[in-house]
Every structure is written in C-alpha cells, then in structure tokens.
Design a protein around this motif. Structure first.
Motif, mmCIF file in Angstrom:
data_model
loop_
_atom_site.group_PDB
_atom_site.id
_atom_site.type_symbol
_atom_site.label_atom_id
_atom_site.label_comp_id
_atom_site.label_asym_id
_atom_site.label_seq_id
_atom_site.Cartn_x
_atom_site.Cartn_y
_atom_site.Cartn_z
ATOM 1 N N UNK A 265 -6.073 -6.720 -7.335
ATOM 2 C CA UNK A 265 -6.434 -5.799 -7.628
ATOM 3 C C UNK A 265 -7.542 -5.663 -6.124
ATOM 4 N N UNK A 266 -8.114 -6.285 -4.839
ATOM 5 C CA UNK A 266 -8.439 -6.273 -4.081
ATOM 6 C C UNK A 266 -7.904 -5.690 -3.213
ATOM 7 N N UNK A 267 -6.776 -5.608 -2.919
ATOM 8 C CA UNK A 267 -5.625 -5.325 -1.972
ATOM 9 C C UNK A 267 -5.182 -3.545 -2.494
ATOM 10 N N UNK A 268 -5.323 -3.644 -3.732
ATOM 11 C CA UNK A 268 -5.400 -2.359 -4.176
ATOM 12 C C UNK A 268 -6.329 -1.261 -3.811
ATOM 13 N N UNK A 269 -7.613 -1.791 -4.039
ATOM 14 C CA UNK A 269 -8.594 -1.143 -4.204
ATOM 15 C C UNK A 269 -8.882 -0.244 -2.345
ATOM 16 N N UNK A 270 -8.094 -1.521 -1.848
ATOM 17 C CA UNK A 270 -8.265 -1.547 0.078
ATOM 18 C C UNK A 270 -6.939 0.053 0.132
ATOM 19 N N UNK A 271 -5.986 0.033 -0.477
ATOM 20 C CA UNK A 271 -4.987 1.008 -0.374
ATOM 21 C C UNK A 271 -5.638 2.229 -0.860
ATOM 22 N N UNK A 272 -6.455 2.203 -1.796
ATOM 23 C CA UNK A 272 -6.984 3.609 -2.690
ATOM 24 C C UNK A 272 -7.754 4.002 -1.672
ATOM 25 N N UNK A 273 -8.759 3.220 -0.858
ATOM 26 C CA UNK A 273 -9.900 3.808 0.272
ATOM 27 C C UNK A 273 -9.193 4.166 1.236
ATOM 28 N N UNK A 274 -8.398 3.315 2.030
ATOM 29 C CA UNK A 274 -7.592 3.702 2.807
ATOM 30 C C UNK A 274 -6.820 5.165 2.883
ATOM 31 N N UNK A 275 -6.061 5.599 1.656
ATOM 32 C CA UNK A 275 -5.931 7.013 0.974
ATOM 33 C C UNK A 275 -6.613 7.783 0.911
ATOM 34 N N UNK A 276 -8.008 7.975 0.784
ATOM 35 C CA UNK A 276 -9.269 8.954 0.649
ATOM 36 C C UNK A 276 -9.205 9.542 1.871
ATOM 37 N N UNK A 277 -10.523 9.801 2.120
ATOM 38 C CA UNK A 277 -10.375 11.335 3.167
ATOM 39 C C UNK A 277 -10.185 10.687 4.093
ATOM 40 N N UNK A 278 -9.819 11.980 4.729
ATOM 41 C CA UNK A 278 -9.889 11.151 6.298
ATOM 42 C C UNK A 278 -10.744 10.802 7.374
ATOM 43 N N UNK A 279 -12.139 11.868 7.062
ATOM 44 C CA UNK A 279 -13.373 11.830 7.466
ATOM 45 C C UNK A 279 -13.855 11.606 6.387
#
Length: 308
Positions: free
Chosen positions: A164-178
């Motif tokens: 889960x933690x790694x998946x959350x980091x991925x979702x966070x990284x794919x969010x807004x560019x700014x």
C-alpha cells in the motif's frame, strides 16, 4: 455498530430466521474494524513530501448523496480514496464479479471496485468549487494476512496491505505537476473537517427487517443477565438470582432506542419492559434526566436529549 448488534442477539431466539445473519454480520463488522486498524497502523510509515492529511472513517454529504470512506488522504498534489477489505481465502475478480473461494466453496460479494469508483466520483464533485483541478484517485486494499488475490483485472487498483505505501507514493507522484499552495491545501482540509457527517445507524429492527414483536421483552438483570425482572415498589428484583436494582430499566430504554425507535411512549415502555402500572412507567421516564419529553397526554413521548 456490532455492540448494538449483540444487544439485538440477546433479544432474539436462536431459532429466529435472522439470528444467523446478524451473527455473521457481527463477525464481518469485527473483521472490518481489525482490517481498518491494520491499514491505519501501516499508514504510520507514510512520509509524503509536502503537505498531506489523513482522514479515517469519513462520512460526507452532498445534497442527498451520502458516502462513507474508510480512509481519505489529502495531499497538495492529489486526493486519494482508500477502501479496505478484510477478507481471507482465495479472491477472484472477473469482470464485474467478485467472489472468494474457501475449501472449494465460492461465495459472491459486491465488487468493491464499484464502491471505490463511486466514492472517487463523489470527491471530484465535492472538491469542484474549491479546487477543480485537484486529481482524485484511489485504491482498494486487502488487509487480511491470509488473503490471496488469484485473479485481478489489470485495470482494477486492488492491492495487498504490504504494497500500500508504495502504491500511495505512486498515486501521489502522478498527481498535479505543481502542488497547490499551503493556503489552498488548508482550505480543502478545513472544508472536509466542517463537512464530516457521521453515519447514523437506524434502529436495528428496521435495518434487519425484524418485527419488534419478535424481540424478547422485559428488563435484563444486570447481575445474571436473565430477562423479566419484576417491579416491586420502587425497585426491580430478579426472579432468578434475587438481586435488586432501582435503575435496571434505564438500560432497557436505551436498548429500545437502538432496536425499535428513536422515541418511546409510555405505552411502548410498559410493553417493552412488562410494566403493569402506567403511573409507575410515566414516573420512571420523567425521572430520567437524559430524556426530553414532547407532547401532552396520550400523545406524549420521550427522546434522548441532543448532545452538546
């Protein structure tokens, strides 16, 4: 919810058609709570860059649309809906179907993917006026240690707790560019906090479609648990163990609110607690400071006072 469900079981006969279903519902509720605890424990490892806030057991209302989310993570780049399912055995996701297999027996369940997509759609609408550019995403987390996902469609965001933690980091990284600024982030968090709407459980006879007349009536002995204490003068006496208690009816009143209705009349109180005297019943209800009376004469009823 399950402590109230156990109150219901005490007043149902073992032969009642809903007894087994309520018992199984308690087991599922307890398992779900354990799973949510494991999920929140795992989230203590989370260290996102920038601002973020974790909400658990989130109830939100938008007009007549109400949702319940197990966990909501709001960051300065995205909003992440996390739904937890604590189910053991072999789990299979086939198109729209979801079932588990234990000892060769397949049991179908509602597909949690549709619950997730519905809650994501809600959050997009909820945030539309305050931050329409915010990306909303999410995942389903299987929290049971013994679960095995045997078939998982590639487009379903369903994962085990350990990833889960790694998946959350991925979702966070794919969010807004700014990322949004701190003021906008705090505005979103504040909006959610102000809008929280806790789930209100209806009386359990209504929830489980049980006729109130099917319940065991009488006042429960606080010592031995037997039902049917007798009112003698100004106290209650248990015919089984002999203990006396002046306020034994108070617990029964609370049970009535949880099981049958959120308001109680003197007649209903007499029937539920098996009280002969309407004057004694009226006096007992009027002497409960946690109750508020409404109406007069035959239309008089009592409700729990609102908490301040």
């Amino acid at each position: 919810m399950y402590p109230t469900q156990k109150i219901l079981l005490k007043r149902l006969s073992l032969e009642h058609e809903q007894f087994t279903f309520v018992t199984e519902d308690i087991r599922r509720s307890e398992a779900g709570e354990r799973g949510e605890d494991r999920l929140l424990g795992k989230l203590e490892e989370l260290r996102l860059e920038g601002n973020y806030h974790i909400f658990s057991n989130v109830g939100l209302l938008l007009d007549e649309w109400k949702i319940q989310i197990d966990c909501l993570i709001v960051s300065d780049r995205c909003c992440m809906v996390i739904e937890s399912k604590n189910m053991n055995g072999n789990l299979y996701f086939k198109d729209e179907e979801f079932y588990k297999e234990v000892d060769g027996i397949e049991t179908p369940f509602p597909n949690p993917y549709f619950q997730l997509t519905r809650n994501i759609r809600f959050m997009k609408e909820f945030l539309r006026n305050v931050c329409p550019t915010m990306k909303v995403t999410g995942a389903i987390i299987m929290t049971a240690k013994s679960s095995r996902i045997r078939e998982k469609p590639s487009n379903y965001p369903i994962f085990k707790l350990e990833s889960m933690i790694e998946r959350i980091y991925q979702m966070h990284g794919n969010g807004l560019s700014e990322p949004i600024d701190s003021a906008k982030f705090e505005e979103i968090v504040s909006l959610i906090e102000r809008s929280l709407s806790p789930y209100v459980m209806p009386p359990l006879c209504e929830y489980y479609r049980i006729a109130p007349g099917d319940l065991l009536r009488g006042v429960e002995c606080p010592s031995c648990g037997a039902f049917g204490m007798q009112r003698q003068y100004s106290t209650w006496k248990c015919g089984k163990c002999g203990v006396t208690d002046r306020g034994a009816h108070i617990a029964a009143v609370y049970e009535y609110f949880q099981l049958i209705n959120t308001k109680i009349t003197i007649k209903a109180f007499r029937d539920f607690c098996k009280i002969d005297s309407k004057y004694a019943a009226s006096r007992m209800l009027n002497n409960m400071p946690e109750l508020q009376a409404f109406g007069k004469a035959n239309r008089r009823y009592f409700k729990l006072k609102d908490k301040l």
